[in-house]
Enzyme design. Structure first.
Site, PDB file in Angstrom:
ATOM      1  N   ASP A  67       6.042   2.190   1.777  1.00  0.00           N
ATOM      2  CA  ASP A  67       5.074   0.892   1.981  1.00  0.00           C
ATOM      3  C   ASP A  67       4.612   1.287   3.286  1.00  0.00           C
ATOM      4  O   ASP A  67       5.286   0.993   4.476  1.00  0.00           O
ATOM      5  CB  ASP A  67       5.935  -0.395   2.126  1.00  0.00           C
ATOM      6  CG  ASP A  67       5.074  -1.542   2.206  1.00  0.00           C
ATOM      7  OD1 ASP A  67       3.854  -1.367   2.537  1.00  0.00           O
ATOM      8  OD2 ASP A  67       5.738  -2.555   1.896  1.00  0.00           O
ATOM      9  N   HIS A  68       3.257   1.504   3.426  1.00  0.00           N
ATOM     10  CA  HIS A  68       2.535   1.800   4.496  1.00  0.00           C
ATOM     11  C   HIS A  68       2.295   0.670   5.660  1.00  0.00           C
ATOM     12  O   HIS A  68       1.898   0.867   6.729  1.00  0.00           O
ATOM     13  CB  HIS A  68       0.880   2.325   4.259  1.00  0.00           C
ATOM     14  CG  HIS A  68       0.501   3.664   5.261  1.00  0.00           C
ATOM     15  ND1 HIS A  68       1.347   3.967   6.303  1.00  0.00           N
ATOM     16  CD2 HIS A  68      -0.477   4.386   5.001  1.00  0.00           C
ATOM     17  CE1 HIS A  68       0.728   4.827   6.698  1.00  0.00           C
ATOM     18  NE2 HIS A  68      -0.380   4.971   5.954  1.00  0.00           N
ATOM     19  N   ARG A  69       2.736  -0.599   5.054  1.00  0.00           N
ATOM     20  CA  ARG A  69       2.615  -1.677   6.000  1.00  0.00           C
ATOM     21  C   ARG A  69       3.841  -1.377   6.845  1.00  0.00           C
ATOM     22  O   ARG A  69       3.952  -1.857   8.284  1.00  0.00           O
ATOM     23  CB  ARG A  69       2.839  -2.774   5.454  1.00  0.00           C
ATOM     24  CG  ARG A  69       1.544  -3.169   4.469  1.00  0.00           C
ATOM     25  CD  ARG A  69       2.021  -4.486   3.558  1.00  0.00           C
ATOM     26  NE  ARG A  69       2.973  -4.315   2.754  1.00  0.00           N
ATOM     27  CZ  ARG A  69       3.527  -5.488   1.858  1.00  0.00           C
ATOM     28  NH1 ARG A  69       3.021  -6.547   1.978  1.00  0.00           N
ATOM     29  NH2 ARG A  69       4.555  -5.031   1.441  1.00  0.00           N
ATOM     30  N   PRO A  87       0.896  -1.202  -0.155  1.00  0.00           N
ATOM     31  CA  PRO A  87      -0.115   0.040   0.058  1.00  0.00           C
ATOM     32  C   PRO A  87       1.014   1.176   0.090  1.00  0.00           C
ATOM     33  O   PRO A  87       1.706   1.625   0.846  1.00  0.00           O
ATOM     34  CB  PRO A  87      -0.797  -0.231   1.331  1.00  0.00           C
ATOM     35  CG  PRO A  87      -0.123  -0.928   2.184  1.00  0.00           C
ATOM     36  CD  PRO A  87       0.634  -1.811   1.282  1.00  0.00           C
TER      37      PRO A  87
END
Length: 495
Positions: A465-467, A289
């Site tokens: 990467d929003h994770r 994401p």
């Protein structure tokens, strides 16, 4: 003597196929161990493959321009060693796809490995017998010395069987050599099943020169004879047509494509660099994401530093640009925010934090986008970083970046500003948590010390990467990159 077949090896990074770009040897050539025999195009680089044996080339099993799966035999070499024994100090050919270690020696070696002498790999003049199609095309003459009117034509269909000839003398004992695949055109089988094609020798030569398959030409001559006009018309109809909406200039990206009959479209097969780039970008975009944060920065002091370094004797042999300072800023910011230097392991459900920085530099090349990385870039000073960037970019533009140079990246910079672009929303390189887009540097009105002045300004965009990276971490990291670009002297404190 024994005949060996060399399968296409996996040169790294899970290669499944590659295109045969250029053969460096021909049938009949003598080769030595580690002599470069072929140049292939893998996912993102051109790779030279050496010979694992010493001997004579008896067959090229794949034509230039064709895509071959890993493990498929591409060349046949006859060695002087008895069957089952190594040749020229190299072990037997690997049984499966390349890349498997097989003890000592060369085996399925790659460039720079093995113990052979690595003879020069310059392109050789092709030798060998005339193609089978030309031999079959020649109609035998009458034994009486006379000829009929039809004898002036070459016929693709088999000629009537000649009178029985005396049995040939037994051939000397030796290994049975399979007929080389490379000497049999792909169209020969189809031609045997099609109607006979009649054409005079000059017309056949013209067709060969123009690359026209006579079996695909519609004959208009008397009795179904293919004429010169038929060949020329067929060649002109198959030639690329200039589109009305584009100038008639050189468009190399269309060279491998097929033009539609009306000249309004060209279809180009998706392969090599473009194919792998598409796969990687789709996988990244729909797996990680993405979140992008932006910042506009006054880089006037960076521009002054660049001008100063260009006059520095130590930097005389390297190209100094604002990208060099941006790269150093990225490394300093990683040191302050090491959480961004990580990757997500989906299989094990773990976050992998890296204690090194392999800095990727996105490079636009004639073959497409590649992202090689500078190994352990965090250990380099500014001069060392400048030399590494210069080597990386020159190798990439020459198409010589090796798969290992693009593996295990940490964080990437894409210099979109070199094309005059202010900024963008870059897609992450697979396996990385951050990528910085470095925009064009322009002189703009800027409030400096309470007054409006003309200052050098650029825009930065950081995709994460929003994770792995929360909004706060992304903002703090980008702010630190901006601070170094705004005042490079800050790097002396943080370094």
């Amino acid at each position: 003597m024994t005949t060996q077949r060399f399968p296409l090896p996996d040169v790294g990074e899970g290669l499944t196929e590659a295109e045969i770009v250029e053969w460096r040897v021909a049938v009949g050539d003598t080769v030595t161990v580690n002599q470069v025999i072929v140049e292939i195009e893998s996912a993102k680089s051109l790779v030279e493959l050496p010979s694992p044996w010493a001997g004579t080339v008896t067959a090229l099993l794949a034509e230039e321009g064709t895509t071959v799966d890993v493990g498929t035999a591409i060349i046949e070499i006859t060695t002087d060693a008895p069957a089952g024994a190594p040749s020229g100090g190299a072990p037997e050919a690997p049984a499966a796809a390349a890349g498997e270690a097989s003890g000592e020696g060369s085996g399925s070696v790659l460039v720079g490995y093995g113990t052979g002498d690595g003879a020069g790999g310059g392109r050789r003049r092709r030798r060998g017998a005339a193609p089978a199609a030309e031999v079959e095309a020649k109609r035998p003459t009458s034994t009486s010395g006379t000829s009929t009117s039809s004898a002036r034509l070459d016929v693709d269909a088999p000629a009537p069987a000649p009178a029985p000839a005396p049995a040939p003398a037994p051939a000397p004992a030796g290994p049975a050599i399979e007929k080389p695949m490379a000497s049999v055109p792909a169209s020969s089988a189809a031609g045997a099943q099609s109607a006979r094609v009649l054409a005079k020798p000059p017309v056949r030569k013209l067709a060969k020169d123009l690359g026209v398959d006579l079996a695909s030409v519609h004959p208009t001559g008397p009795g179904g004879i293919v004429t010169r006009e038929d060949v020329v018309a067929h060649a002109e109809g198959a030639a690329p047509k200039a589109l009305a909406t584009y100038p008639d200039d050189d468009r190399p990206w269309l060279a491998s494509g097929t033009v539609s009959g009306d000249g309004r479209q060209t279809r180009v097969p998706v392969k090599s660099v473009r194919k792998r780039t598409a796969e990687a970008m789709v996988a990244s975009a729909f797996t990680a994401p993405h979140v992008t944060v932006f910042q506009t920065v006054d880089v006037t002091k960076t521009m002054k530093l660049v001008a100063s370094l260009k006059e520095d004797r130590d930097f005389a042999d390297v190209r100094v640009t604002p990208l060099l300072v941006a790269a150093k800023a990225v490394l300093l910011a990683v040191n302050r925010h090491p959480q961004i230097n990580a990757s997500w392991d989906e299989a094990s459900q773990e976050i992998v934090y890296k204690h090194y920085v392999n800095l990727g530099i996105a490079a636009a090349t004639p073959r497409g986008l590649v992202v090689p990385n500078i190994k352990d870039a965090h250990t380099l000073d500014l001069l060392g970083l400048a030399k590494a960037i210069a080597t990386l970019t020159s190798t990439a533009r020459a198409g010589r970046t090796q798969p290992a140079d693009m593996a295990d990246g940490s964080i990437t910079i894409t210099n979109v500003g070199i094309f005059g672009t202010d900024t963008g929303t870059p897609i992450l390189n697979p396996g990385e948590a951050g990528i910085l887009a470095f925009g064009a540097i322009r002189k703009q009105p800027w409030v400096h010390k309470g007054k409006i002045k003309a200052r050098w300004v650029t825009q930065l965009a950081l995709s994460v990467d929003h994770r792995l990276v929360d909004g706060e971490l992304a903002a703090r990291y980008l702010a630190d990159v901006a601070k170094v670009l705004e005042d490079p002297a800050r790097g002396l404190v943080w370094g």
